[in-house]
Design a protein around this motif. Structure first.
Motif, PDB file in Angstrom:
ATOM      1  N   SER A  48      23.975  12.490 104.627  1.00  0.00           N
ATOM      2  CA  SER A  48      23.459  12.620 103.271  1.00  0.00           C
ATOM      3  C   SER A  48      22.561  11.431 102.936  1.00  0.00           C
ATOM      4  O   SER A  48      22.534  10.431 103.656  1.00  0.00           O
ATOM      5  N   ASP A  49      21.826  11.530 101.841  1.00  0.00           N
ATOM      6  CA  ASP A  49      20.889  10.490 101.438  1.00  0.00           C
ATOM      7  C   ASP A  49      21.648   9.202 101.115  1.00  0.00           C
ATOM      8  O   ASP A  49      22.742   9.231 100.535  1.00  0.00           O
ATOM      9  N   ARG A  50      21.029   8.068 101.470  1.00  0.00           N
ATOM     10  CA  ARG A  50      21.682   6.790 101.195  1.00  0.00           C
ATOM     11  C   ARG A  50      20.649   5.710 100.912  1.00  0.00           C
ATOM     12  O   ARG A  50      19.529   5.750 101.411  1.00  0.00           O
ATOM     13  N   LEU A  51      21.065   4.741 100.089  1.00  0.00           N
ATOM     14  CA  LEU A  51      20.207   3.620  99.729  1.00  0.00           C
ATOM     15  C   LEU A  51      21.080   2.386  99.565  1.00  0.00           C
ATOM     16  O   LEU A  51      22.067   2.404  98.826  1.00  0.00           O
ATOM     17  N   GLU A  52      20.718   1.317 100.274  1.00  0.00           N
ATOM     18  CA  GLU A  52      21.423   0.046 100.145  1.00  0.00           C
ATOM     19  C   GLU A  52      20.455  -1.004  99.614  1.00  0.00           C
ATOM     20  O   GLU A  52      19.351  -1.162 100.123  1.00  0.00           O
ATOM     21  N   THR A  53      20.894  -1.718  98.577  1.00  0.00           N
ATOM     22  CA  THR A  53      20.078  -2.749  97.951  1.00  0.00           C
ATOM     23  C   THR A  53      20.908  -4.014  97.827  1.00  0.00           C
ATOM     24  O   THR A  53      22.104  -3.957  97.497  1.00  0.00           O
TER      25      THR A  53
END
Length: 768
Positions: free
Chosen positions: A663-668
């Protein structure tokens, strides 16, 4: 988000136009290598004295200097421990150089090291983890470490077993090279983690595009290169000691490595390394996971010799692991199975223990490599490498009324590989390689399990020949390659009717690729690669016929499958500046005859328990997606980073979705660097947030709906202290800082339990 993308493309447009308005727009490109062994030099300084411009070589020895005016120039190259290189150039057009530096005897604080593993030069996108970032990831398995790279996720079986996923593809579609050797184990299962000790690695690189021309069918989805430290060629010794404790599982992980060179025999180097790991039952935020302990004991070593013409190396590694399988994944009857899936967590609440009971996995893997290379005139080189591997895998079931010390699956896989290649490189525009690769495998089921083997006995022979050529002209690189493979397989098994079944298969195919890299400006680079790939069905996809204990599932194969064939187009745009570094990759991948494991509504009930049934199916598929990474240096202390990925996969024959797609993922994250103490030691603190969306693109049927989206916070603190000539690095890391309860769609055990709760790591690294 749209405003940010618009701003980025505005920057790219302005930079591109600016370069076109400059009269002095010539480019000097090249590669700096060691004179004695032609291996690339990283960190060499190159200056054009008259123009007062310069560059530093990257980890492949490459450099590029732009905005050069026509005329006479003096180039100076400097690298510690080597004689200075100075040469007059008359630059009239874009120029390409290969610069060879000769070592000189100087007193160094450390060990002078020359690499023997060629850097992978490709127009495909390569991302790497090394240095401080790799050291901070120690204590994690290979899959966890690779998740730091955008576009790379994991396919899990519980919390201890993870294997890498690149752009939605995994298992036999991803090739892992351990010190230049293709890792050959029983990698076909989701519960079959790579048999590699991460402490071996000095650098881990990921090639996201298909590399079947270089490496064969198993590189259809990408390549992971795990490279140890190169062997020294001068006298001296250095080493590292790691000691890591972690709270979740109450575990401890340690490693010792020594790297050295002989004072008496110039060019003779060695390294030796060993590690061990022990952990008990893992814990979610709300409950303990029964029988999830881990034991590991690993060893590796290398010995090599090199001079100006010849290089040799012998390498050996031993990997041994015992891994407990969640007890609650093996249920006694249909009612229990349905109840635990509906409850979404185990009913029992066990105590903590280090003991590992059945069901469990035991893996023992040995690898031996013998390698040699010989340098010819004008930068040409001959390479010969032989490798032997033995993989012994045992899976133990909970037998009712029987002996539990007898494995239910007992496989031994022997692999021999032979690689021969010829590389040429000149100071002109062309370089490339041709080669031959032989792979021979024999897989045997050891008698005495008392059950019909899941995987048959088989023999496999693969022969591949390839040619790759690269043209370089100023800011442009164009690369193309062609390969032919032939694979023969003979398999024998006793089917469920008690009859001996023997099968023979022949697979063959051509693969090709064409790629290019263009430096639009000093700061902007564009890569594009279009390649075909293929993969014959693996033995489990053809012949699985029973209980896969590591996954607590029945798997059914199909011997009538044909080879997968794909066409992938990948493009990468990179912007690099002192304050901002951005990289965006977009891709599209058409795969005909795509083979996947599909959950069914059937259940299998026997005296050994009740299990879900999964069936291998074949269809046509289309994958597309994008990866984005960005690092912004706000000030000398503050740094902001972000990395994310999106994958879309469709069953084009049935106009539906495929199972087990990330699934879509974003790490900041935000980090602060500061100096502490009298000695001004470098320290760093970072806080990051990982946001993972719910997988709403599910197949028509699954055993349980996709889990909801989740968000995790992670904290890291690192500092270092000088201790004379030695150095002590200390790290504190906390994953799942706020102890969130969640499930991940890519975990095969999400039907039975949640993911891990908070985990606190204390890491000590001593360099001497």
């Amino acid at each position: 988000m749209i405003k940010q993308i618009s701003l980025l493309f505005s920057i790219l447009f302005i930079s591109t136009n600016a370069i076109g308005q400059d009269y002095c727009n010539l480019v000097v490109r090249g590669k700096v290598v060691h004179e004695e062994n032609n291996e690339p030099i990283m960190g060499a300084y190159i200056w054009l004295l008259e123009s007062e411009t310069g560059a530093v070589t990257d980890n492949q020895g490459n450099f590029r200097i732009q905005k050069i005016c026509p005329g006479e120039h003096t180039i100076r190259v400097q690298y510690l421990g080597h004689r200075e290189f100075v040469e007059k150039l008359n630059i009239k057009s874009n120029t390409n150089l290969t610069i060879r530096m000769l070592a000189k005897d100087v007193q160094l604080e450390g060990v002078d090291i020359h690499g023997h593993e060629d850097a992978l030069l490709t127009t495909n996108t390569i991302s790497g983890i090394y240095g401080e970032e790799l050291r901070n990831s120690r204590g994690q398995n290979l899959g966890e470490t690779l998740r730091k790279i955008p576009g790379v996720t994991t396919f899990s079986s519980g919390s201890s077993i993870q294997k890498p996923v690149i752009h939605g593809l995994h298992s036999n579609r991803i090739l892992i090279l351990n010190n230049g050797v293709r890792l050959e184990g029983q990698q076909w299962g989701a519960d079959h983690a790579p048999e590699i000790d991460p402490f071996v690695a000095r650098e881990i690189s990921v090639v996201k595009g298909a590399e079947t021309v270089r490496f064969g069918p198993d590189a259809m989805g990408g390549v992971i290169l795990v490279n140890p430290a190169p062997l020294p060629v001068k006298g001296g010794q250095s080493g590292e000691v790691d000691l890591i404790g972690f709270s979740n599982g109450r575990g401890i992980n340690g490693s010792v490595g020594i790297l050295g060179g002989s004072h008496k025999v110039k060019g003779l180097g060695y390294w030796i390394q060993g590690s061990s790991k022990i952990a008990g039952n893992l814990q979610t935020p709300d409950y303990m996971l029964d029988n999830t302990g881990v034991r590991e004991l690993n060893f590796s070593g290398a010995l090599g010799f090199s001079n100006s013409r010849l290089g040799t190396e012998a390498y050996f590694s031993h990997f041994q692991a015992s891994i407990g399988i969640l007890t609650d994944s093996h249920t006694g009857n249909l009612s229990d199975l349905e109840s635990i899936i509906e409850n979404s967590r185990p009913f029992r609440n066990p105590e903590f223990t280090y003991a590992i009971q059945n069901p469990q996995l035991r893996v023992d893997h040995q690898l031996l490599k013998l390698k040699g290379h010989y340098h010819l005139a004008k930068g040409a080189k001959l390479n010969l490498q032989y490798a032997f591997q033995r993989n012994h895998r045992q899976e133990f079931d909970r037998r009712r009324g029987e002996r539990n010390d007898r494995p239910a699956l007992d496989l031994v896989l022997f692999t021999n590989t032979l690689d021969f290649s010829y590389n040429h490189q000149t100071r002109k525009n062309w370089n490339g390689s041709i080669g031959v690769q032989l792979i021979q495998q024999a897989n045997s089921n050891i008698p005495g399990t008392g059950v019909i083997p899941l995987i048959p006995n088989y023999d496999m022979l693969n022969v591949g020949v390839f040619a790759i050529e690269k043209f370089t002209s100023g800011p442009l690189e164009i690369e193309g390659g062609l390969r032919y493979d032939f694979r023969h397989i003979e398999a024998a098994r006793i089917n469920r009717g008690g009859i001996l079944q023997q099968d023979r298969f022949n697979f063959n195919n051509f693969t090709a690729f064409l790629g290019a890299m263009y430096a639009i400006s000093r700061n902007i680079t564009f890569n594009t690669n279009l390649g075909t790939a293929w993969r014959p069905p693996s033995i489990n996809e053809q012949f699985s016929q029973g209980l896969h204990h590591g996954l607590a599932a029945i798997e059914i194969g199909n011997p009538d499958f044909v080879s997968e064939q794909s066409l992938k187009w990948m493009n990468t745009l990179s912007y690099s500046h002192s304050k901002l570094n951005v990289e965006f990759t977009g891709y599209a991948n058409i795969i005909n005859n795509y083979i996947y494991l599909n959950p069914t509504e059937d259940r299998f009930v026997s005296l050994r328990g009740t299990f879900n049934v999964f069936e291998y199916l074949q269809t046509d598929a289309f994958f597309m997606g994008g990866d984005l990474s960005a690092i912004l240096t706000i000030s000398s202390n503050w740094e902001l980073f972000s990395r994310g990925s999106v994958v879309r996969a469709e069953n084009t024959k049935e106009n539906s979705f495929l199972p087990f797609i990330p699934s879509d993922r974003l790490e900041t994250g935000l980090s602060y660097n500061f100096l502490t103490g009298i000695s001004k030691n470098k320290s760093r603190i970072s806080l990051s947030n990982l946001a993972v969306a719910q997988q709403t693109r599910e197949p028509d049927f699954d055993l349980a709906p996709a889990p909801p989206a989740y968000m995790l916070w992670n904290l890291g603190i690192q500092t270092s202290f000088k201790m004379g000539e030695d150095k002590l690095n200390i790290g504190l890391q906390v994953t799942n800082l706020f102890n969130e309860t969640y499930k991940d769609y890519m975990n095969r055990f999400r039907y039975f339990s949640h993911e891990l709760g908070r985990n606190i790591f204390l890491k000590l690294n001593y360099e001497f």
